[in-house]
Scaffold this motif. Structure first.
Motif, short mmCIF file in Angstrom:
data_model
loop_
_atom_site.label_atom_id
_atom_site.label_comp_id
_atom_site.label_asym_id
_atom_site.label_seq_id
_atom_site.Cartn_x
_atom_site.Cartn_y
_atom_site.Cartn_z
N ASP A 20 -2.02 35.19 36.53
CA ASP A 20 -3.40 35.58 36.20
C ASP A 20 -4.21 35.92 37.45
O ASP A 20 -5.34 35.47 37.61
CB ASP A 20 -4.09 34.48 35.38
N HIS A 21 -3.60 36.67 38.35
CA HIS A 21 -4.23 37.15 39.59
C HIS A 21 -4.58 36.04 40.57
O HIS A 21 -5.40 36.23 41.46
CB HIS A 21 -5.47 38.00 39.28
N CYS A 22 -3.97 34.86 40.40
CA CYS A 22 -4.15 33.76 41.35
C CYS A 22 -2.82 33.43 42.00
O CYS A 22 -1.80 33.35 41.32
CB CYS A 22 -4.66 32.52 40.62
N VAL A 23 -2.82 33.24 43.31
CA VAL A 23 -1.60 32.86 44.01
C VAL A 23 -1.27 31.41 43.64
O VAL A 23 -2.10 30.51 43.81
CB VAL A 23 -1.76 33.00 45.54
N VAL A 24 -0.06 31.21 43.12
CA VAL A 24 0.38 29.87 42.72
C VAL A 24 1.57 29.39 43.54
O VAL A 24 2.02 28.26 43.37
CB VAL A 24 0.72 29.82 41.21
N GLY A 25 2.05 30.24 44.44
CA GLY A 25 3.16 29.85 45.30
C GLY A 25 3.45 30.91 46.33
O GLY A 25 3.02 32.06 46.19
N TRP A 26 4.13 30.50 47.38
CA TRP A 26 4.56 31.44 48.41
C TRP A 26 5.81 30.92 49.08
O TRP A 26 6.12 29.73 49.02
CB TRP A 26 3.45 31.70 49.44
N VAL A 27 6.53 31.82 49.71
CA VAL A 27 7.71 31.48 50.49
C VAL A 27 7.72 32.37 51.73
O VAL A 27 7.29 33.52 51.67
CB VAL A 27 9.02 31.64 49.66
N SER A 28 8.18 31.82 52.85
CA SER A 28 8.24 32.63 54.07
C SER A 28 9.52 32.33 54.84
O SER A 28 10.06 31.23 54.78
CB SER A 28 7.03 32.36 54.98
N HIS A 52 2.00 24.26 38.82
CA HIS A 52 2.96 25.30 38.43
C HIS A 52 4.40 24.94 38.80
O HIS A 52 5.30 25.76 38.67
CB HIS A 52 2.56 26.63 39.06
N ARG A 53 4.63 23.72 39.24
CA ARG A 53 5.98 23.29 39.61
C ARG A 53 6.81 23.05 38.35
O ARG A 53 6.28 22.70 37.30
CB ARG A 53 5.92 22.02 40.46
N GLY A 54 8.11 23.27 38.48
CA GLY A 54 9.02 23.04 37.37
C GLY A 54 9.03 24.15 36.34
O GLY A 54 9.57 23.99 35.25
N LYS A 55 8.46 25.31 36.68
CA LYS A 55 8.36 26.43 35.74
C LYS A 55 9.20 27.64 36.16
O LYS A 55 9.05 28.71 35.60
CB LYS A 55 6.89 26.84 35.59
N PRO A 83 13.09 13.46 52.40
CA PRO A 83 14.09 12.91 51.48
C PRO A 83 13.52 12.46 50.14
O PRO A 83 14.21 12.45 49.14
CB PRO A 83 14.68 11.72 52.25
N PHE A 84 12.24 12.12 50.09
CA PHE A 84 11.63 11.68 48.84
C PHE A 84 11.16 12.85 47.97
O PHE A 84 10.69 12.65 46.86
CB PHE A 84 10.46 10.72 49.09
N ASN A 85 11.33 14.09 48.44
CA ASN A 85 10.95 15.28 47.66
C ASN A 85 12.10 15.67 46.73
O ASN A 85 12.79 16.67 46.95
CB ASN A 85 10.57 16.43 48.59
N GLN A 86 12.33 14.88 45.71
CA GLN A 86 13.47 15.10 44.82
C GLN A 86 13.35 16.38 44.02
O GLN A 86 14.35 17.05 43.77
CB GLN A 86 13.65 13.90 43.92
N LEU A 87 12.14 16.77 43.62
CA LEU A 87 11.96 18.01 42.88
C LEU A 87 12.36 19.20 43.75
O LEU A 87 13.09 20.09 43.31
CB LEU A 87 10.52 18.15 42.40
N GLY A 88 11.92 19.20 44.99
CA GLY A 88 12.29 20.27 45.92
C GLY A 88 13.78 20.32 46.18
O GLY A 88 14.40 21.38 46.16
N GLN A 89 14.39 19.16 46.38
CA GLN A 89 15.83 19.12 46.64
C GLN A 89 16.62 19.60 45.44
O GLN A 89 17.66 20.25 45.59
CB GLN A 89 16.26 17.72 47.05
N GLY A 90 16.13 19.30 44.25
CA GLY A 90 16.78 19.81 43.04
C GLY A 90 16.75 21.33 43.00
O GLY A 90 17.74 21.97 42.67
#
Length: 125
Positions: A20-28, A52-55, A83-90
């Motif tokens: 909806d015209h809003c930045v919800v994530g980026w990668v570099s 917006h995580r998990g989508k 190491p505690f960022n389990q969502l990211g590691q997944g």
């Protein structure tokens, strides 16, 4: 942030995700090292808004940046995560990244040293 964005070379891309015209994530892609032996390696940074995580946004961004990396002559991507960022590691594991190791007390959060996990992916050509 402006300097970070304007000082980039064409090799190190940035992609954004919008809803909806809003930045919800980026990668570099970022230089891993300025030594010539490591010119084929890029460091990865990624951020997805908490709401917006998990989508599937992370997978889309990672897939896109990997294609850009290959076109830029990058052979391997490395990333650093807590190491505690389990969502990211997944996310990273599902995209073919593997754990390389853990740096003990490498980062500092809220005044406390924390470990940092290193992950990598060699890109197919």
């Amino acid at each position: 942030m402006t300097n970070w964005f304007s000082d980039r070379t064409e090799k190190y891309k940035i992609l954004v995700a919008e809803v909806d015209h809003c930045v919800v994530g980026w990668v570099s892609l970022n230089p891993y090292s300025h030594r010539s032996a490591y010119q084929g390696v890029a460091d990865l940074s990624i951020y997805i808004d908490r709401n917006h995580r998990g989508k599937g946004i992370g997978k889309v961004l990672l897939s896109g940046i990997e294609k850009e990396a290959i076109q830029s002559g990058i052979h391997k991507i490395v990333l650093f995560t807590f190491p505690f960022n389990q969502l990211g590691q997944g996310l990273y594991t599902s995209m073919g990244y593997r754990e390389v190791g853990v740096f003990k007390e490498q980062g500092k959060i809220d005044g406390h040293y924390v470990d940092v996990m290193v992950m990598e992916k060699i890109l197919a050509k």
